[in-house]
Design an enzyme around this catalytic site. Structure first.
Site, PDB file in Angstrom:
ATOM      1  N   LYS A  34       0.844  -1.200   0.000  1.00 56.54           N
ATOM      2  CA  LYS A  34       0.000   0.000   0.000  1.00 56.54           C
ATOM      3  C   LYS A  34       0.880   1.251   0.000  1.00 56.54           C
ATOM      4  CE  LYS A  34      -3.964   1.961   2.532  1.00 56.54           C
ATOM      5  NZ  LYS A  34      -4.912   1.741   3.637  1.00 56.54           N
TER       6      LYS A  34
ATOM      7  N   SER B  41      -9.815   1.681   2.538  1.00 53.63           N
ATOM      8  CA  SER B  41      -8.941   2.479   1.713  1.00 53.63           C
ATOM      9  C   SER B  41      -7.893   1.665   0.960  1.00 53.63           C
ATOM     10  CB  SER B  41      -8.214   3.526   2.572  1.00 53.63           C
ATOM     11  OG  SER B  41      -7.372   2.907   3.508  1.00 53.63           O
TER      12      SER B  41
ATOM     13  N   SER C  21     -10.040  -0.666   6.659  1.00 52.98           N
ATOM     14  CA  SER C  21      -9.441  -0.547   5.333  1.00 52.98           C
ATOM     15  C   SER C  21      -8.749  -1.777   4.764  1.00 52.98           C
ATOM     16  CB  SER C  21      -8.446   0.608   5.308  1.00 52.98           C
ATOM     17  OG  SER C  21      -9.150   1.800   5.225  1.00 52.98           O
TER      18      SER C  21
END
Ligand code: GLN
Length: 483
Positions: A75, A150, A174
């Site tokens: 990420k 997210s 997330s």
């Protein structure tokens, strides 16, 4: 979609060199990224460097650590030295960290092959990935749907077959929510199990790094690789390894069911939950009714505290030290004001303002302090709950993957986090596991919440379901690399 063990087997049997494997993934990533927007950056050079090293180790007959040679997505809020780390924000569009996150340096040491940085909601604030400055990641099962947020890019890459596994971060859901939307397994570890050193902070008392994978076994493998105590993160403790301790015997397991989590569910999600509960009952678990009346306070508590922490954490982006800087300005105040207005997107600005408000003199007691007191009440309730049951089963999200551009209001979007935020409020571990499909064939996920540091228990229960249902809820998107 491939698993870590299958990929590793191909490498160890020397059916495929790591360089060949890596080229397959890089080519697929380039090909698919136009559709998926899963990666903010494809890191060919780093991937090839790691692959060459793994091939050399294989040639020398060295024993390889579990994640060596396996292509993955990291990420884009996890710092990578000399490689851009943008948080999907204009503010950090050109930011190149000068140090590695603890998690990334550990993976690198193992020989992990990073194919790229995963797209995400800006500064991890959002539930659809659509607050990304670069445009949101798409759901590989249906490109008109979001991948979730997210950590949407990591989930999109894994479900899209352009990474074997992903590393995400979870502040209020997330990891679990995009895993649920994309039909994957997502593990949010106990707060403190994994070091946050080098994770760009959103809400420090909630943030935790964890894996997004195609199966439960892989989640355990990745968890073991990343959960280590780090002297540079005083909240990190590490955790006991879980691989090798997983089993799928749920006889006598007390599965807690709190009806508050099941209210107002769409019929298809409700029936997937029913089937899952029925599975555990038939496998010999005991279903225990639990009351969790404070669920109604969880969203306000989360959004007050997370925004408060964000407003403080994001204060560092002032245009002076690093990140975006406004080109024209009158004086210092104007520079900071313009830099922040230009550099942050609307959702980030909204949260900074909300957070500043709840922390301001006169409102601090009414909002921040009250939310802190409720956080304590919620933690205590979980403590009581785990004397009555071994884990709690809930839906992961009360909806399936939303349409891209669905245009929900901010509050409507926040409401979809109802099942996940309590876990971060209390610092608990939870895993999302695929457990069904809606009428459109989109994945549904269930969440298993455990007491602190019981990752082995919740993963075992997840494994029992996955193997007991014959992998019926794992769905291939038909994209990317298939070995
Ligand atoms: N959707 C939640 C939020 O917007 C959670 C995000 C996260 O876990 N990073 O804050």
């Amino acid at each position: 979609m491939n698993s870590i063990s299958k990929t590793r087997e191909r490498l160890l049997k020397r059916e495929l060199s790591c360089a060949e494997l890596t080229e397959m993934y890089l080519a697929a990533a380039r090909r698919e990224n136009g559709d998926l927007s899963a990666y903010t950056l494809i890191t060919d050079e780093e991937a090839r460097r790691a692959a060459a090293e793994v091939d050399a180790r294989l040639a020398r007959g060295e024993k390889l650590p579990p994640l060596a040679g396996i292509p993955f997505v990291l990420k884009d809020n996890i710092s990578t030295k000399d490689i851009k780390t943008t948080c999907a924000s204009r503010m950090l569009e050109d930011y190149v960290p000068i140090y590695d996150a603890f998690v990334w340096s550990g993976l690198k040491e193992q020989g992990a092959v990073m194919c790229g940085k995963g797209n995400m909601d800006e500064f991890a604030m959002g539930s659809t990935c659509e607050t990304s400055y670069f445009g949101g990641a798409k759901n590989p099962h249906d490109l008109t749907r979001v991948a979730g947020g997210s950590s949407g890019g990591a989930a999109s890459a894994v479900a899209g077959g352009v990474a074997v596994y992903g590393i995400g971060s979870d502040t209020g859901g997330s990891i679990r929510q995009p895993a649920s939307f994309c039909g994957l397994v997502g593990l949010k570890p106990t707060y403190g199990a994994v070091s946050r050193n080098g994770l760009i902070a959103y809400a420090s008392s909630f943030d935790q790094i964890g894996p997004i994978t195609t199966c439960v076994e892989d989640a355990a493998t990745v968890f073991d690789a990343i959960c280590r105590k780090d002297p540079a993160d005083m909240t990190s403790r590490g955790a006991e390894r879980v691989s090798g301790r997983l089993h799928s015997d749920v006889r006598g397991l007390r599965v807690g069911v709190a009806k508050e989590f099941f209210e107002n569910l769409p019929a298809e999600i409700a029936s997937a939950m029913e089937r899952a509960l029925d599975f555990y009952k038939r496998a010999g678990a005991e279903l225990v009714e639990i009351a969790f009346p404070m669920l109604r306070y969880c969203l306000p508590v989360y959004y007050i505290l997370a925004c408060a922490e964000a407003s403080s954490n994001l204060g560092r982006y002032d245009g002076l030290r690093y990140g975006h800087r406004a080109e024209t300005f009158d004086d210092l105040d104007d520079l900071i004001c313009r830099t922040r207005s230009e550099g942050f997107g609307q959702e980030v600005r909204r949260r900074i303002i909300l957070g500043t408000y709840v922390l301001s003199a006169g409102y601090y007691d009414a909002y921040y302090n009250k939310a802190q007191a409720l956080r304590r009440t919620i933690k205590n309730r979980f403590r009581e709950i785990f004397t009555k049951c071994d884990l709690l089963l809930t839906p992961t999200v009360p909806v399936t993957a939303l349409k891209c551009g669905a245009g929900l209001s901010p509050v409507e979007t926040y409401q979809t986090d109802i099942c996940t935020v309590s876990v971060n409020i209390a610092g608990l571990p939870a895993v999302s596991v695929p457990c069904g499909f809606d009428g459109a064939g989109l994945p549904v996920g269930m969440q298993l919440i455990g007491d602190k540091f019981t990752e082995a228990r919740i993963l075992s229960a997840a494994l029992a379901f996955e193997s007991g249902t014959g992998g019926a809820y794992l769905k291939d998107s038909g994209r990317g690399v298939s070995l």
